[in-house]
Design a protein around this motif. Structure first.
Motif, PDB file in Angstrom:
ATOM      1  N   ARG A 226      44.958   1.303  -5.084  1.00 36.82           N
ATOM      2  CA  ARG A 226      45.816   2.113  -5.939  1.00 36.82           C
ATOM      3  C   ARG A 226      46.020   3.455  -5.241  1.00 36.82           C
ATOM      4  NH1 ARG A 226      46.532   0.364 -11.199  1.00 36.82           N
ATOM      5  NH2 ARG A 226      45.291  -1.466 -11.727  1.00 36.82           N
ATOM      6  N   LYS A 228      46.440   6.679  -5.430  1.00 37.66           N
ATOM      7  CA  LYS A 228      46.335   7.862  -6.286  1.00 37.66           C
ATOM      8  C   LYS A 228      45.630   8.972  -5.520  1.00 37.66           C
ATOM      9  CE  LYS A 228      45.877   5.491 -10.780  1.00 37.66           C
ATOM     10  NZ  LYS A 228      44.966   5.323 -11.941  1.00 37.66           N
ATOM     11  N   SER A 229      46.074  10.199  -5.736  1.00 40.29           N
ATOM     12  CA  SER A 229      45.396  11.338  -5.137  1.00 40.29           C
ATOM     13  C   SER A 229      44.114  11.635  -5.919  1.00 40.29           C
ATOM     14  CB  SER A 229      46.310  12.557  -5.142  1.00 40.29           C
ATOM     15  OG  SER A 229      46.555  12.979  -6.473  1.00 40.29           O
ATOM     16  N   GLU A 232      44.932  13.162  -9.232  1.00 41.92           N
ATOM     17  CA  GLU A 232      45.396  12.180 -10.220  1.00 41.92           C
ATOM     18  C   GLU A 232      44.225  11.412 -10.818  1.00 41.92           C
ATOM     19  OE1 GLU A 232      49.862  10.874  -8.739  1.00 41.92           O
ATOM     20  OE2 GLU A 232      48.124  10.098  -7.646  1.00 41.92           O
ATOM     21  N   ARG A 233      43.268  11.057  -9.985  1.00 35.79           N
ATOM     22  CA  ARG A 233      42.099  10.344 -10.469  1.00 35.79           C
ATOM     23  C   ARG A 233      41.265  11.221 -11.405  1.00 35.79           C
ATOM     24  NH1 ARG A 233      41.184   5.507  -8.093  1.00 35.79           N
ATOM     25  NH2 ARG A 233      42.447   5.027  -6.263  1.00 35.79           N
ATOM     26  N   SER A 251      48.481  10.973 -16.321  1.00 35.91           N
ATOM     27  CA  SER A 251      47.884   9.761 -16.868  1.00 35.91           C
ATOM     28  C   SER A 251      47.159  10.094 -18.165  1.00 35.91           C
ATOM     29  CB  SER A 251      46.896   9.174 -15.859  1.00 35.91           C
ATOM     30  OG  SER A 251      46.192   8.116 -16.437  1.00 35.91           O
TER      31      SER A 251
END
Length: 263
Positions: A226, A228-229, A232-233, A251
């Protein structure tokens, strides 16, 4: 903490409690010995698998149908849900499991209850061997869950509910001879609480948790990464509310919605 004010959040928590209650009730109930003789492994394996398939179909679109603290931990490791949601899910699952086992205990004749299908190691199997078995059982299960729940897959074949149920059945067909096939700390915890027997109980937490974590890392970071940076996580883990960061969508930490119908 915005999730605490969301009605869908509390519906998901209740769905996990409700589903785990029924999973443990039917799973443990199918594992009781009503007559002398060996326990039919196929019967137990199919009962657990069918129970999970039924419940994934019933509540998958509400909570994601984890029904297992190890699965919830795997989604947390993969940054697919918030820490708050994960803690609430695990609490609901444990409470639901104990409630399901308690109901089963109350409706079963004393002569049949026995140890209430408590997970135990087969004679000759060491705790180290048992832990490795639980790791492998849960690893294959979590890989199946992640692959079938993955919304990025196009042209998915078959039913998510059946695929997950078959994976659990496979784990039981092998694991019951070694450890009784825990694969789910809530399922192991419930009879241990009611019978007050915690011999080697840690195996049924450590094995599944390690297996679930490895499955999450393997699928989300190696097999089908995935992209995602880190920010973002972290946003997902913190449960950041949508559109609360410079007007850009973030998110929500909601679980992946299941499409359990045949595709």
């Amino acid at each position: 903490m915005w999730e605490l004010r969301s009605a869908s959040f509390w519906r998901a928590i209740f769905a996990e409690f409700f589903a785990t209650l029924f999973y443990v009730f039917f799973g443990l109930g199918s594992s009781l010995r009503w007559a002398p003789g060996p326990l039919h492994v196929l019967q137990v394996a199919l009962a657990f698998g069918l129970a999970l398939s039924t419940l994934v179909q019933a509540v998958g679109h509400i909570s994601g149908a984890h029904i297992n603290p190890a699965v919830t931990f795997a989604f947390l490791v993969g940054s697919q849900m918030s820490l708050l949601r994960a803690v609430c899910y695990m609490t609901a699952q444990l409470l639901g499991a104990v409630a399901g086992a308690a109901v089963l205990y109350s409706v079963t004749p004393p002569a049949v209850r026995g140890n209430l299908a408590l997970n135990t190691l087969h004679p000759g199997v060491s705790v180290g061997q048992a832990t490795v078995v639980e790791i492998f059982l849960t690893l294959q299960f979590v890989l199946c869950v992640f692959a079938t729940y993955d919304e990025r897959r196009n042209g998915r074949l078959g039913s998510v509910a059946l695929a997950v149920g078959f994976s659990l059945t496979l784990g039981h067909l092998f694991g019951m001879y070694y450890t009784g096939a825990g694969m789910n700390p809530a399922r192991s915890f419930a009879p241990a609480i009611l019978t007050r027997n915690f011999t080697n109980h840690w195996v049924y937490w450590v094995g599944p948790i390690i297996g679930a974590g490895l499955g999450s890392l393997l699928y989300d970071f190696l097999l089908f990464p995935r992209l995602k940076s880190v920010s973002e996580r972290l946003s997902v883990l913190k449960g950041t509310k949508p559109n609360d960061s410079n007007g850009q969508p973030e998110s929500t930490g909601e679980p992946v919605e299941l499409k359990t119908q045949a595709l």
